[in-house]
Scaffold this active site. Structure first.
Site, PDB file in Angstrom:
ATOM      1  N   ARG A   1      36.680  35.189  49.691  1.00 14.44           N
ATOM      2  CA  ARG A   1      36.465  35.219  50.879  1.00 14.44           C
ATOM      3  C   ARG A   1      34.664  35.755  50.473  1.00 14.44           C
ATOM      4  O   ARG A   1      34.681  35.959  49.624  1.00 14.44           O
ATOM      5  CB  ARG A   1      37.296  36.885  50.782  1.00 14.44           C
ATOM      6  CG  ARG A   1      38.568  36.758  51.001  1.00 14.44           C
ATOM      7  CD  ARG A   1      39.833  35.247  51.893  1.00 14.44           C
ATOM      8  NE  ARG A   1      40.663  35.485  52.212  1.00 14.44           N
ATOM      9  CZ  ARG A   1      42.009  34.850  52.606  1.00 14.44           C
ATOM     10  NH1 ARG A   1      41.381  33.631  54.003  1.00 14.44           N
ATOM     11  NH2 ARG A   1      42.771  34.406  52.367  1.00 14.44           N
TER      12      ARG A   1
ATOM     13  N   ASP B   1      50.458  27.468  56.692  1.00 18.62           N
ATOM     14  CA  ASP B   1      51.284  28.023  57.377  1.00 18.62           C
ATOM     15  C   ASP B   1      51.250  27.487  59.066  1.00 18.62           C
ATOM     16  O   ASP B   1      51.991  27.395  59.784  1.00 18.62           O
ATOM     17  CB  ASP B   1      50.468  29.315  58.210  1.00 18.62           C
ATOM     18  CG  ASP B   1      50.611  30.849  57.147  1.00 18.62           C
ATOM     19  OD1 ASP B   1      51.338  30.096  56.666  1.00 18.62           O
ATOM     20  OD2 ASP B   1      49.977  31.556  57.466  1.00 18.62           O
TER      21      ASP B   1
ATOM     22  N   ARG C   1      71.671  38.872  48.573  1.00 19.28           N
ATOM     23  CA  ARG C   1      70.295  39.201  48.080  1.00 19.28           C
ATOM     24  C   ARG C   1      68.884  39.198  48.903  1.00 19.28           C
ATOM     25  O   ARG C   1      69.365  37.914  50.087  1.00 19.28           O
ATOM     26  CB  ARG C   1      70.379  38.156  46.269  1.00 19.28           C
ATOM     27  CG  ARG C   1      71.892  38.457  46.150  1.00 19.28           C
ATOM     28  CD  ARG C   1      71.472  39.429  45.435  1.00 19.28           C
ATOM     29  NE  ARG C   1      72.490  39.762  44.340  1.00 19.28           N
ATOM     30  CZ  ARG C   1      73.252  40.291  44.354  1.00 19.28           C
ATOM     31  NH1 ARG C   1      73.897  40.938  45.152  1.00 19.28           N
ATOM     32  NH2 ARG C   1      74.778  40.372  43.472  1.00 19.28           N
TER      33      ARG C   1
END
Length: 777
Positions: free
Chosen positions: A90, A168, A294
């Protein structure tokens, strides 16, 4: 490749006197290294200088050793590595004009005017801003005395091409982004592992996957594992979803299910914008139902590991196209992004795609969730609709009195069971009775037919092979018995899932309609074979799993080859006379040659790179004389004192294993779509109280063609079939063989590649009557 490329241009001289820099920015994604490797090697092939930019935009700003010349060998052994070898970071500095001036100065000093950026929409937007203000940056640099007028003149404009790397899959304009398929592999591995323990203890498992703003990973995971519920940011659940969820989980347990699986995207939210967390869902299920529950949060596991075969091929194709786009660009060419549509690499204006991506976020913020789904693209919308049909609709009480039979034909392959499960459940949703035909056409002739229920196909998506059993036998010699059993079991429609035998068997049933009225029923063939050789479809269920098996095996072989340094490996793949697996495995594994039947070769080709230690991929029936054994013996004899040779025949391991996410998802969509088509066809063919289908379009192959699932009559596909060699006469993947050859340092011309032209995002009226940005292909 662009059609503007003139045949008179020598591709090996296109880049002479030019320099290209490649950087990776933002979050890492598996497959980025494949794109870097392809960019470097094709750039060098064209005569250009290619530079690595280490540490993303930060390296561009800092300059110095961060920008270094790449060589052909410097990208060797990169394909199988996850993440990005040249680093990513970044960079706050690049967001300032001062930082961008430093970056521009560094590029100008090295004569770099072509930049390939591999990253997400933020990284690509930054690249476009850099390009837009390039002229102004040069003016300021000249004023400051940091560059000369002459240097500014030589670097008067900057070309930008983007490649989307993001697990994504949140960038509009492409069917898949680099890294998405590999992330799905990691997720499905965890789901399969969780399923075994959950079944043992009758547990509910909540799995949180990445996807802060995009629910693609969650949605496809839910389809691929048959999840009971999925939460995605694009489509928040209706008010009162808590009651609906608990009721659904209870119903599944009442039907005999020993586990429940809930998939949650990390950006999931209610319609009022409040987040839905995995802990919140766990508390709900535990308090209301008392189920042992869970939670598993996958986190950065999804970003790690070896890239899948798909991501390696995708990255390689996009890297090649990016270089061509850069070298063909003019000062007036807008910054473009290389994307995937169906099986085609295309170029789109970068900022138009970024704008549509932002429209999705705006639509969600404004509560226009239907718009958000549509703006994600047709593939996302189809996934969502298929999931809703298979998971959120209870079987109806009313029956249609229609019996649909399902069978597997040919050799087993991973993904067949996913298609069967989807077909069965979609049929039950339509009110039909679903029948399993065991052991293929032999089973149909012998009456090995039994009902299939909703719960009998539970858990089938993750199982390899064929739960119904399959044989290669064709129906031709048993038509009399088959017709009798079609009548006896009152079968009104038939789903045939399999390879080339399924296609030929379907043709024989159609031809038998003249003699046997019982055969006059709607028939659909779903291609499922590792060979990917069924006419009418660019892809077959099972081929992706086989390809990943071959690729992972080649990775291990390459480790051995790299360790010994003086060894040639020959790997034989399945495929019969079809070279799909050999070609794609060659590209994904970085092989130096892939010998196939469709492309003739001789002893001169075998002599290629004779004295180098290389890996060769060899298709089973590529040549009747130059067999795997012959090539092995030849290399063993002639390589004495220089290198030794090893051969690996992968055999039936290519047909085994659990299906990949692609094959599970592909099989699920194919099975569901096939039954919906049969339902419509049955209505058309209902005459005088019975089903009578004798037209050509009542017996079809359901296939993926370029950018859509299409139904093509079996009879019409005969013209495009080489029956002797069991392959289609036209095969799309042959067009990308030159990519494999260039990356392996063959001396060939680029003008044989598939062509990619600049397409556009245009304005189109949405279904709500509002004007919105949509991708039109």
């Amino acid at each position: 490749m662009s059609k503007d490329l003139q045949p008179t241009v020598d591709p090996t001289k296109m880049g002479l006197g030019r320099s290209i820099a490649v950087l990776t920015s933002g979050g890492d994604a598996q497959g980025m290294n494949a794109a870097v490797r392809a960019t470097v090697r094709v750039g060098i092939y064209t005569g250009a200088k290619v530079y690595f930019v280490h540490e993303g935009y930060q390296g561009l700003v800092d300059g110095g050793e961060n920008i270094c010349l790449a060589t052909w060998e410097s990208v060797s052994m990169m394909l199988q590595l996850g993440g990005t070898v040249i680093g990513s970071a970044r960079c706050k500095d690049f967001r300032t004009r001062e930082g961008r001036m430093k970056a521009a100065c560094n590029l100008v000093k090295l004569g770099i005017t072509n930049l390939c950026v591999i990253g997400g929409d933020g990284s690509l937007t930054g690249a476009n801003e850099f390009r837009t203000e390039w002229s102004g940056l040069l003016v300021d640099l000249v004023r400051a005395g940091k560059i000369t007028e002459e240097e500014a003149k030589k670097s008067s404009h900057l070309n930008i091409v983007g490649i989307v790397g993001s697990i994504d899959n949140d960038f509009c304009g492409t069917d898949m982004t680099i890294g998405t398929d590999s992330a799905l592999h990691r997720i499905i591995e965890v789901v399969d592992a969780i399923t075994t323990t959950a079944q043992s203890h009758q547990r509910t498992f909540i799995l949180e996957v990445m996807g802060r703003h995009c629910g693609y990973l969650a949605l496809v995971t839910a389809l691929a594992c048959g999840a009971d519920w999925v939460f995605i940011p694009e489509m928040p659940p209706d008010d009162g979803w808590e009651n609906h969820l608990c009721r659904r989980l209870s119903d599944q347990r009442a039907r005999g299910s020993r586990l429940n699986v809930i998939i949650v995207a990390e950006g999931a939210m209610c319609k009022d914008g409040k987040p839905i967390t995995s802990d919140q869902i766990k508390k709900l299920v535990t308090d209301r139902l008392g189920f042992d529950t869970r939670t598993t949060v996958l986190g950065h596991v999804q970003r790690g590991g070896t890239p899948s075969a798909f991501d390696r091929i995708l990255g390689s194709r996009m890297g090649v196209e990016a270089v061509m786009a850069l070298l063909e660009a003019t000062p007036d060419t807008p910054a473009c992004v290389v994307t995937l549509s169906g099986n085609h690499a295309i170029r789109l204006p970068l900022m138009e795609c970024v704008q549509v991506t932002k429209e999705v976020t705006a639509a969600m913020a404004q509560g226009r969730f239907d718009d958000a789904i549509k703006l994600r693209g047709k593939s996302f919308e189809n996934n969502w609709n298929t999931y809703k049909l298979l998971a959120h609709i209870n079987p109806p009480d009313a029956k249609s009195n229609i019996n649909v039979a399902i069978m597997n034909i040919g050799a087993p392959c991973a993904g067949m069971n996913s298609a069967v499960r989807a077909a069965v459940r979609m049929g039950i949703i339509q009110g039909h009775s679903m029948l399993a035909v065991h052991e293929g056409f032999d089973g149909l002739a012998q009456g090995q037919i039994e009902p299939l229920t909703w719960t009998s196909v539970s858990g089938w998506t993750g199982k390899g092979g064929s739960m119904l059993g399959t044989k290669r036998t064709l129906p031709g010699k048993r038509l009399e018995e088959i017709s009798q059993n079609i009548a006896k079991f009152n079968i009104h429609a038939l789903v045939i899932i399999g390879g080339f035998e399924a296609y030929v068997g379907g043709l024989e049933l159609v031809q038998a309609r003249e003699k046997y009225e019982e055969m006059c029923i709607p028939i659909v063939v779903i291609p499922a074979t590792v060979s990917n050789n069924v006419p009418g479809s660019d892809f077959s269920i099972g081929a992706d799993t086989a390809l990943n098996t071959i690729t992972s095996t080649c990775d291990r072989i390459k480790q051995s080859a790299a360790g010994t340094k003086r060894r040639v490996f020959i790997v034989e793949t399945m495929g019969g006379y079809c070279g799909y697996l050999a070609t794609m495995a060659g590209l994904a594994a970085g092989a130096d040659a892939a010998y196939i039947f469709e492309e003739k070769f001789d002893i001169k080709d075998l002599e290629y790179l004779w004295l180098q230690n290389k890996t060769r991929i060899h298709c089973l029936n590529c040549n009747s004389n130059y067999t795997t054994d012959f090539i092995f013996n030849l290399y063993s004899e002639e390589g004495k004192g220089i290198f030794d040779c090893r051969k690996n025949v992968l055999g039936h391991m290519q047909q085994g294993g659990t299906p990949t996410p692609f094959d599970r998802n592909f099989g699920t969509k194919m099975g569901a779509k096939a039954v919906l088509w049969l339902t419509d066809k049955l209505k058309e063919c209902y005459r005088h109280g019975r089903i009578f289908a004798n037209t050509a379009d009542s017996a079809c192959v359901l296939g993926m063609r370029k950018r859509a699932l299409t139904f093509q009559p079996l009879a019409e596909l005969k013209e495009d079939t080489d029956f002797e060699h069991r392959i289609p006469k036209t095969q799309w993947w042959l067009k990308i063989r030159p990519i494999m050859k260039i990356l392996a340092k063959y001396d060939i011309k680029l003008d044989t590649f598939e062509h990619a032209d600049m397409e556009h995002v245009i304005k189109k009226k949405s279904f709500l009557g509002k004007e919105t940005n949509r991708l039109i292909f």
